[in-house]
Design a protein around this motif. Structure first.
Motif, PDB file in Angstrom:
ATOM      1  N   LEU A  49       0.937  -1.413  -0.065  1.00 39.71           N
ATOM      2  CA  LEU A  49      -0.055  -0.398  -0.523  1.00 39.71           C
ATOM      3  C   LEU A  49       0.671   1.423   0.279  1.00 39.71           C
ATOM      4  O   LEU A  49       0.835   2.243  -0.861  1.00 39.71           O
ATOM      5  N   ILE A  50       1.441   1.510   0.548  1.00 43.43           N
ATOM      6  CA  ILE A  50       2.742   2.248   0.981  1.00 43.43           C
ATOM      7  C   ILE A  50       3.665   2.515  -0.393  1.00 43.43           C
ATOM      8  O   ILE A  50       3.837   3.396  -1.065  1.00 43.43           O
ATOM      9  N   LYS A  51       4.033   1.721  -1.002  1.00 46.20           N
ATOM     10  CA  LYS A  51       4.341   1.869  -2.746  1.00 46.20           C
ATOM     11  C   LYS A  51       3.533   2.093  -3.795  1.00 46.20           C
ATOM     12  O   LYS A  51       4.180   3.130  -4.767  1.00 46.20           O
ATOM     13  N   ARG A  52       2.174   2.123  -3.630  1.00 48.33           N
ATOM     14  CA  ARG A  52       1.023   2.108  -4.878  1.00 48.33           C
ATOM     15  C   ARG A  52       0.999   3.589  -4.134  1.00 48.33           C
ATOM     16  O   ARG A  52       0.502   4.357  -5.503  1.00 48.33           O
ATOM     17  N   LYS A  53       1.109   4.029  -2.803  1.00 44.33           N
ATOM     18  CA  LYS A  53       0.704   5.413  -2.248  1.00 44.33           C
ATOM     19  C   LYS A  53       1.466   6.452  -3.316  1.00 44.33           C
ATOM     20  O   LYS A  53       1.618   7.324  -3.646  1.00 44.33           O
ATOM     21  N   GLN A  59       2.604   9.797  -9.707  1.00 45.53           N
ATOM     22  CA  GLN A  59       0.754  10.281 -11.451  1.00 45.53           C
ATOM     23  C   GLN A  59       0.284  11.475 -11.047  1.00 45.53           C
ATOM     24  O   GLN A  59      -0.319  12.196 -12.174  1.00 45.53           O
ATOM     25  N   ARG A  60       0.189  11.492 -10.169  1.00 47.07           N
ATOM     26  CA  ARG A  60      -0.942  12.908  -9.397  1.00 47.07           C
ATOM     27  C   ARG A  60      -0.180  14.063  -9.776  1.00 47.07           C
ATOM     28  O   ARG A  60      -0.549  14.861 -11.131  1.00 47.07           O
ATOM     29  N   LEU A  61       1.465  14.151  -9.490  1.00 47.30           N
ATOM     30  CA  LEU A  61       2.457  15.458  -9.843  1.00 47.30           C
ATOM     31  C   LEU A  61       2.454  15.205 -11.362  1.00 47.30           C
ATOM     32  O   LEU A  61       2.549  16.559 -11.780  1.00 47.30           O
ATOM     33  N   GLU A  62       3.214  14.008 -11.962  1.00 44.86           N
ATOM     34  CA  GLU A  62       3.102  14.247 -14.113  1.00 44.86           C
ATOM     35  C   GLU A  62       1.401  15.103 -13.890  1.00 44.86           C
ATOM     36  O   GLU A  62       1.585  15.951 -15.400  1.00 44.86           O
ATOM     37  N   ILE A  63       0.408  14.510 -13.694  1.00 38.96           N
ATOM     38  CA  ILE A  63      -0.819  14.806 -14.201  1.00 38.96           C
ATOM     39  C   ILE A  63      -0.632  16.055 -14.257  1.00 38.96           C
ATOM     40  O   ILE A  63      -1.658  16.920 -15.024  1.00 38.96           O
ATOM     41  N   LYS A  64      -0.788  16.466 -12.611  1.00 39.79           N
ATOM     42  CA  LYS A  64      -0.971  18.093 -12.365  1.00 39.79           C
ATOM     43  C   LYS A  64       0.080  19.204 -13.285  1.00 39.79           C
ATOM     44  O   LYS A  64      -0.119  19.893 -14.049  1.00 39.79           O
ATOM     45  N   ARG A  65       1.351  18.095 -13.487  1.00 38.47           N
ATOM     46  CA  ARG A  65       2.058  19.337 -13.721  1.00 38.47           C
ATOM     47  C   ARG A  65       2.139  19.162 -15.679  1.00 38.47           C
ATOM     48  O   ARG A  65       1.968  20.229 -16.220  1.00 38.47           O
ATOM     49  N   ARG A  66       0.972  17.915 -16.591  1.00 38.05           N
ATOM     50  CA  ARG A  66       0.550  18.428 -17.484  1.00 38.05           C
ATOM     51  C   ARG A  66      -0.071  18.648 -17.506  1.00 38.05           C
ATOM     52  O   ARG A  66      -0.635  20.009 -18.852  1.00 38.05           O
ATOM     53  N   ILE A  67      -1.250  19.201 -17.149  1.00 32.93           N
ATOM     54  CA  ILE A  67      -2.405  20.226 -16.734  1.00 32.93           C
ATOM     55  C   ILE A  67      -2.174  21.604 -16.718  1.00 32.93           C
ATOM     56  O   ILE A  67      -2.675  22.347 -17.363  1.00 32.93           O
ATOM     57  N   ASP A  68      -0.920  22.309 -15.905  1.00 34.56           N
ATOM     58  CA  ASP A  68      -0.229  23.275 -16.205  1.00 34.56           C
ATOM     59  C   ASP A  68       0.353  23.597 -17.131  1.00 34.56           C
ATOM     60  O   ASP A  68      -0.180  24.286 -17.356  1.00 34.56           O
TER      61      ASP A  68
END
Length: 154
Positions: A49-53, A59-68
């Motif tokens: 679970l820690i690894k998945r988190k 992934q969230r940071l990459e998506i946020k970077r792409r959205i920006d």
């Protein structure tokens, strides 16, 4: 004491009570082993679970970077579109003015052709500078301010 043997728990192994105690001891060992395996599975699940988190956070940071990035690209595109719309409006206005001038020039040519021999209309047709204005309609009403080049940079 008799010749009966004592087990590791100090109980007699030959007595009925000793057999029950042996079963308890084996069950206790089995329960401990089962609990140890359960703790190991729980720890493995927690590690997973820690690894998945961590993966999801990346992934969230990459998506946020792409959205920006797409947001900035969209804003630049909107700015460029606004500049092009303004240029289109200005060019449309100039085109309409040019069409009007061409229409007027054609009318003047028709009048000159139709009434070339008429002496009374000759002074009216001699308008100094009229042909230059008609031949250069792009100079009329043109804005003297250039469009900022920074609007087209990304």
């Amino acid at each position: 004491m008799s010749s009966a043997q004592y087990g590791s728990a100090g109980l007699k192994e030959n007595s009925p009570c000793g057999a029950v105690d042996e079963k308890k001891r084996k069950r206790m060992i089995s329960n401990r082993e089962s609990a140890r395996r359960s703790r190991m599975r729980k720890q493995q699940h927690l590690d997973d679970l820690i690894k998945r988190k961590s993966e999801l956070e990346n992934q969230r940071l990459e998506i946020k970077r792409r959205i920006d990035m797409f947001q900035k690209l969209w804003e630049a595109t909107v700015g460029e579109n606004n500049a092009l719309e303004a240029l289109k409006a200005e060019l449309t206005k100039e085109l309409e003015s040019a069409k009007s001038c061409v229409s007027d020039f054609k009318a003047i040519d028709r009048l000159e052709t139709n009434f070339a021999g008429n002496r009374m209309l000759k002074p009216l047709m001699d308008v100094s500078g009229a042909r230059e204005i008609v031949l250069q309609p792009w100079q009329l009403g043109r804005s003297s301010q250039p469009i900022a080049a920074t609007m087209f940079q990304f």
